[in-house]
Design a protein around this motif. Structure first.
Motif, PDB file in Angstrom:
ATOM      1  N   THR A  97     -46.718 -34.276 -10.348  1.00  0.00           N
ATOM      2  CA  THR A  97     -46.762 -32.766 -10.177  1.00  0.00           C
ATOM      3  C   THR A  97     -47.581 -32.272  -9.237  1.00  0.00           C
ATOM      4  OG1 THR A  97     -48.507 -32.061 -11.837  1.00  0.00           O
ATOM      5  CG2 THR A  97     -46.316 -32.236 -12.662  1.00  0.00           C
ATOM      6  N   TRP A  98     -47.825 -31.278  -8.345  1.00  0.00           N
ATOM      7  CA  TRP A  98     -48.903 -31.082  -7.587  1.00  0.00           C
ATOM      8  C   TRP A  98     -50.189 -30.653  -7.978  1.00  0.00           C
ATOM      9  CZ3 TRP A  98     -51.362 -26.210  -7.501  1.00  0.00           C
ATOM     10  CH2 TRP A  98     -50.741 -25.093  -8.020  1.00  0.00           C
ATOM     11  N   GLN A  99     -50.251 -30.042  -9.425  1.00  0.00           N
ATOM     12  CA  GLN A  99     -51.329 -29.763 -10.087  1.00  0.00           C
ATOM     13  C   GLN A  99     -52.317 -31.125 -10.406  1.00  0.00           C
ATOM     14  OE1 GLN A  99     -48.463 -28.496 -10.973  1.00  0.00           O
ATOM     15  NE2 GLN A  99     -48.491 -26.282 -11.736  1.00  0.00           N
ATOM     16  N   TYR A 100     -51.489 -32.108 -10.793  1.00  0.00           N
ATOM     17  CA  TYR A 100     -52.168 -33.339 -11.182  1.00  0.00           C
ATOM     18  C   TYR A 100     -52.551 -34.192  -9.934  1.00  0.00           C
ATOM     19  CZ  TYR A 100     -50.658 -32.987 -16.151  1.00  0.00           C
ATOM     20  OH  TYR A 100     -50.603 -32.704 -17.243  1.00  0.00           O
ATOM     21  N   THR A 108     -46.960 -28.529  -0.077  1.00  0.00           N
ATOM     22  CA  THR A 108     -46.358 -27.153   0.013  1.00  0.00           C
ATOM     23  C   THR A 108     -45.010 -26.780  -0.543  1.00  0.00           C
ATOM     24  OG1 THR A 108     -47.664 -26.661   2.049  1.00  0.00           O
ATOM     25  CG2 THR A 108     -45.856 -25.191   1.673  1.00  0.00           C
ATOM     26  N   PRO A 109     -43.907 -27.527  -0.433  1.00  0.00           N
ATOM     27  CA  PRO A 109     -42.802 -27.261  -0.939  1.00  0.00           C
ATOM     28  C   PRO A 109     -42.630 -27.137  -2.407  1.00  0.00           C
ATOM     29  CG  PRO A 109     -42.512 -29.248   0.703  1.00  0.00           C
ATOM     30  CD  PRO A 109     -43.891 -28.795   0.534  1.00  0.00           C
ATOM     31  N   GLN A 150     -39.943 -17.484  -1.607  1.00  0.00           N
ATOM     32  CA  GLN A 150     -38.783 -17.945  -0.946  1.00  0.00           C
ATOM     33  C   GLN A 150     -38.995 -18.153   0.565  1.00  0.00           C
ATOM     34  OE1 GLN A 150     -35.978 -17.963  -2.847  1.00  0.00           O
ATOM     35  NE2 GLN A 150     -37.345 -17.521  -4.371  1.00  0.00           N
ATOM     36  N   SER A 151     -39.918 -17.268   1.203  1.00  0.00           N
ATOM     37  CA  SER A 151     -40.033 -17.304   2.662  1.00  0.00           C
ATOM     38  C   SER A 151     -41.377 -18.472   3.019  1.00  0.00           C
ATOM     39  CB  SER A 151     -40.517 -16.183   3.261  1.00  0.00           C
ATOM     40  OG  SER A 151     -41.625 -15.466   2.925  1.00  0.00           O
ATOM     41  N   PHE A 152     -40.913 -19.278   4.032  1.00  0.00           N
ATOM     42  CA  PHE A 152     -42.172 -20.024   4.333  1.00  0.00           C
ATOM     43  C   PHE A 152     -43.146 -19.209   4.934  1.00  0.00           C
ATOM     44  CE2 PHE A 152     -44.093 -23.429   6.971  1.00  0.00           C
ATOM     45  CZ  PHE A 152     -44.146 -24.439   6.018  1.00  0.00           C
ATOM     46  N   ALA A 153     -43.047 -18.241   5.491  1.00  0.00           N
ATOM     47  CA  ALA A 153     -44.119 -17.171   5.941  1.00  0.00           C
ATOM     48  C   ALA A 153     -45.166 -17.141   4.701  1.00  0.00           C
ATOM     49  CB  ALA A 153     -43.525 -15.938   6.608  1.00  0.00           C
ATOM     50  N   SER A 154     -44.747 -16.923   3.674  1.00  0.00           N
ATOM     51  CA  SER A 154     -45.445 -16.815   2.401  1.00  0.00           C
ATOM     52  C   SER A 154     -46.423 -17.870   2.139  1.00  0.00           C
ATOM     53  CB  SER A 154     -44.923 -16.564   1.235  1.00  0.00           C
ATOM     54  OG  SER A 154     -44.095 -15.377   1.340  1.00  0.00           O
ATOM     55  N   ALA A 155     -45.893 -18.889   2.393  1.00  0.00           N
ATOM     56  CA  ALA A 155     -46.659 -20.425   2.446  1.00  0.00           C
ATOM     57  C   ALA A 155     -47.876 -20.495   3.205  1.00  0.00           C
ATOM     58  CB  ALA A 155     -45.747 -21.490   2.353  1.00  0.00           C
ATOM     59  N   THR A 156     -47.747 -19.666   4.644  1.00  0.00           N
ATOM     60  CA  THR A 156     -48.911 -19.772   5.676  1.00  0.00           C
ATOM     61  C   THR A 156     -49.962 -19.142   5.146  1.00  0.00           C
ATOM     62  OG1 THR A 156     -47.891 -17.827   6.671  1.00  0.00           O
ATOM     63  CG2 THR A 156     -46.989 -20.122   7.516  1.00  0.00           C
ATOM     64  N   PHE A 157     -49.732 -18.320   4.165  1.00  0.00           N
ATOM     65  CA  PHE A 157     -50.900 -17.848   3.841  1.00  0.00           C
ATOM     66  C   PHE A 157     -52.165 -18.824   3.106  1.00  0.00           C
ATOM     67  CE2 PHE A 157     -48.569 -13.867   2.972  1.00  0.00           C
ATOM     68  CZ  PHE A 157     -49.159 -12.941   3.907  1.00  0.00           C
ATOM     69  N   ILE A 158     -51.705 -19.952   2.741  1.00  0.00           N
ATOM     70  CA  ILE A 158     -52.419 -21.115   2.338  1.00  0.00           C
ATOM     71  C   ILE A 158     -53.534 -21.574   3.471  1.00  0.00           C
ATOM     72  CG2 ILE A 158     -52.628 -23.539   1.477  1.00  0.00           C
ATOM     73  CD1 ILE A 158     -49.741 -22.902   0.017  1.00  0.00           C
ATOM     74  N   SER A 159     -52.983 -21.852   4.904  1.00  0.00           N
ATOM     75  CA  SER A 159     -53.683 -22.382   5.830  1.00  0.00           C
ATOM     76  C   SER A 159     -54.526 -21.406   6.266  1.00  0.00           C
ATOM     77  CB  SER A 159     -52.686 -22.925   6.737  1.00  0.00           C
ATOM     78  OG  SER A 159     -51.580 -22.099   7.214  1.00  0.00           O
ATOM     79  N   ASN A 160     -53.692 -19.876   6.179  1.00  0.00           N
ATOM     80  CA  ASN A 160     -54.595 -18.895   6.897  1.00  0.00           C
ATOM     81  C   ASN A 160     -55.784 -18.492   5.956  1.00  0.00           C
ATOM     82  OD1 ASN A 160     -52.595 -18.611   8.862  1.00  0.00           O
ATOM     83  ND2 ASN A 160     -51.654 -16.995   7.989  1.00  0.00           N
ATOM     84  N   ALA A 161     -55.707 -18.716   4.787  1.00  0.00           N
ATOM     85  CA  ALA A 161     -56.840 -18.179   4.013  1.00  0.00           C
ATOM     86  C   ALA A 161     -57.796 -19.309   4.264  1.00  0.00           C
ATOM     87  CB  ALA A 161     -56.331 -18.655   2.520  1.00  0.00           C
ATOM     88  N   ILE A 162     -57.706 -20.558   4.489  1.00  0.00           N
ATOM     89  CA  ILE A 162     -58.940 -21.543   4.947  1.00  0.00           C
ATOM     90  C   ILE A 162     -59.307 -21.087   6.083  1.00  0.00           C
ATOM     91  CG2 ILE A 162     -59.201 -24.015   5.277  1.00  0.00           C
ATOM     92  CD1 ILE A 162     -57.246 -24.781   3.244  1.00  0.00           C
ATOM     93  N   THR A 163     -58.550 -20.863   7.023  1.00  0.00           N
ATOM     94  CA  THR A 163     -59.093 -20.454   8.499  1.00  0.00           C
ATOM     95  C   THR A 163     -60.018 -19.325   8.408  1.00  0.00           C
ATOM     96  OG1 THR A 163     -56.870 -21.299   9.450  1.00  0.00           O
ATOM     97  CG2 THR A 163     -58.381 -19.913  10.929  1.00  0.00           C
ATOM     98  N   ILE A 164     -59.455 -18.202   7.899  1.00  0.00           N
ATOM     99  CA  ILE A 164     -60.377 -17.080   7.619  1.00  0.00           C
ATOM    100  C   ILE A 164     -61.711 -17.414   6.886  1.00  0.00           C
ATOM    101  CG2 ILE A 164     -60.514 -14.770   6.628  1.00  0.00           C
ATOM    102  CD1 ILE A 164     -57.349 -14.514   6.882  1.00  0.00           C
ATOM    103  N   ALA A 165     -61.706 -18.287   5.957  1.00  0.00           N
ATOM    104  CA  ALA A 165     -62.712 -18.419   5.220  1.00  0.00           C
ATOM    105  C   ALA A 165     -63.613 -19.394   5.994  1.00  0.00           C
ATOM    106  CB  ALA A 165     -62.567 -19.486   3.810  1.00  0.00           C
TER     107      ALA A 165
END
Length: 402
Positions: free
Chosen positions: A169-172, A38-39, A48-63
């Motif tokens: 890198t996070w992509q690799y 995540t970092p 800039q905000s960690f709240a924006s990063a929570t969309f990652i886990s929320n997206a999986i939960t909603i899915a």
């Protein structure tokens, strides 16, 4: 029954279970890797905000919630081989899209697709179990399936760090895990097999819709029972380690719970060989889990905290096999009907968990970690309380022999 016995003893059935087990385990590895990275992901997308990063886990939960509701319909339309292949394919496609994403919203879309595929997969374990395995084999296979995510978590703890250092890198790093899922996806068309969805141990069943499932009270009691354990588990792994109320650090706690979960699943397999009732296992494991939670949240002794964390992992996974056996053992259960019931089960469980988890976050903001953790501990008691509402589908040892 002879045909079923032949399926159970066949190499095909074992290979199908193996591919499905590791597909879901590496779904967990990919999820954990995304969380660990995540970092780097935030920096790449200039978040800039960690709240924006929570969309990652929320997206999986909603899915997961949407996928759970749609799983039965997809299974009926595509049949098992293609439906399970779709779930596996979405895990790979979502992972690849996230790796290649030029913008954050596309990354979120990729994680959503991955979560949707995982949601389909976890529902499709149950119809595969009741088709390919006899009642005597089902507790063992269910226990293995229940611990697939935990095995993925342990694999992640062992290899995610070294892979990140190797790939840099996070992509690799995420592409590495996606490639493993891709190999399993390719293996499925070769090994997968369609089967009749509406046949049951009794008479042929009529079409069973999500509306029919909603009208049966047992289908509500099942997720209500499980949701408290699920909430407690997620709070334990995400909030408790940063709460500062124990001497155990987050990595040690996560490892103890994960290893305890594997031990609990092994014990579930052993227990299923000698004890055939369902509700007592759910009831007393649930009560003991809550009591160990009280100990872990209140003790200042590091050793007691570690013992409690391990015991909670064991007691979380020991009774889940008994819980998922209940719908499998209901009269005239077919793969199609079971898929509908389990889809509703997982969807409602995650809906309840998501709402309670959000409320716990609000309470922590206003009153501190102790208040929020207390809510999670109280929620864990639903496993004990729910055991008084569910039907007993198991048998005594004497009845089993007859």
């Amino acid at each position: 029954m002879q045909e079923q016995e032949k399926k159970v003893s066949s190499v095909r059935a074992i290979l199908i279970e193996t591919v499905m087990f590791f597909t879901y385990a590496f779904f967990a590895v990919n999820w954990v890797a995304g969380s660990t990275l995540t970092p780097q992901i935030m920096k790449y997308f200039n978040l800039q905000s960690f709240a924006s990063a929570t969309f990652i886990s929320n997206a999986i939960t909603i899915a997961k919630i949407i996928g759970n509701f749609m799983a039965a319909g997809i299974l009926v339309k595509l049949l098992p081989k293609k439906a399970i292949g779709l779930g596996s394919g979405l895990i790979v496609a979502g992972s690849a899209l996230a790796v290649l994403a030029p913008q954050y919203w596309i990354f979120i879309l990729g994680r959503f697709l991955m979560g949707f595929g995982g949601a389909l997969y976890v529902v499709y374990f149950s119809p595969v179990v009741i088709h390919f395995f006899t009642p005597e084999k089902r507790p063992t296979v269910n226990a293995l399936n229940n611990v697939a995510y935990n095995v993925g978590g342990i694999i992640a703890m062992l290899i995610v760090g070294p892979v990140i250092r190797w790939m840099q890198t996070w992509q690799y790093s995420m592409a590495f895990f996606a490639a493993i899922s891709a190999v399993l996806f390719i293996a499925w068309p070769v090994l997968g097999q369609d089967f009749e969805l509406n046949s049951s141990s009794g008479a042929d069943t009529e079409k069973y819709t999500i509306g029919d499932a909603i009208r049966e009270k047992t289908n509500w009691f099942l997720p209500l029972t499980y949701s408290g354990l699920l909430t407690f588990y997620i709070v334990l792994l995400n909030i408790f380690p940063i709460s500062g109320v124990t001497a155990i650090n987050s990595k040690t706690l996560s490892t103890l719970v994960a290893v305890g979960g594997v031990v609990g699943s092994v014990l579930a397999i052993l227990l299923s060989k000698v004890y055939f009732k369902r509700l007592p296992v759910i009831r007393w494991s649930g009560l003991a889990m809550t009591l160990f939670g009280v100990l872990m949240f209140n003790t200042k002794n590091g050793l007691l905290s570690m013992v409690a964390a391990f015991a909670i992992g064991v007691l979380m996974f020991l009774p889940i096999t008994s819980l998922v056996m209940i719908p499998q053992e209901l009269p005239n259960m077919s793969p199609a009907k079971l898929t509908t019931i389990m889809g509703l089960f997982w969807a409602l469980s995650y809906v309840i968990e998501s709402v309670v988890f959000y409320l716990i976050g609000i309470v922590i903001d206003k009153s501190g970690y102790s208040a929020g953790l207390t809510i999670a501990l109280v929620m864990s008691a639903t496993f004990f309380l729910g055991s008084f509402l569910l039907p007993e589908t198991g048998r005594t040892a004497k009845e089993k022999k007859q």
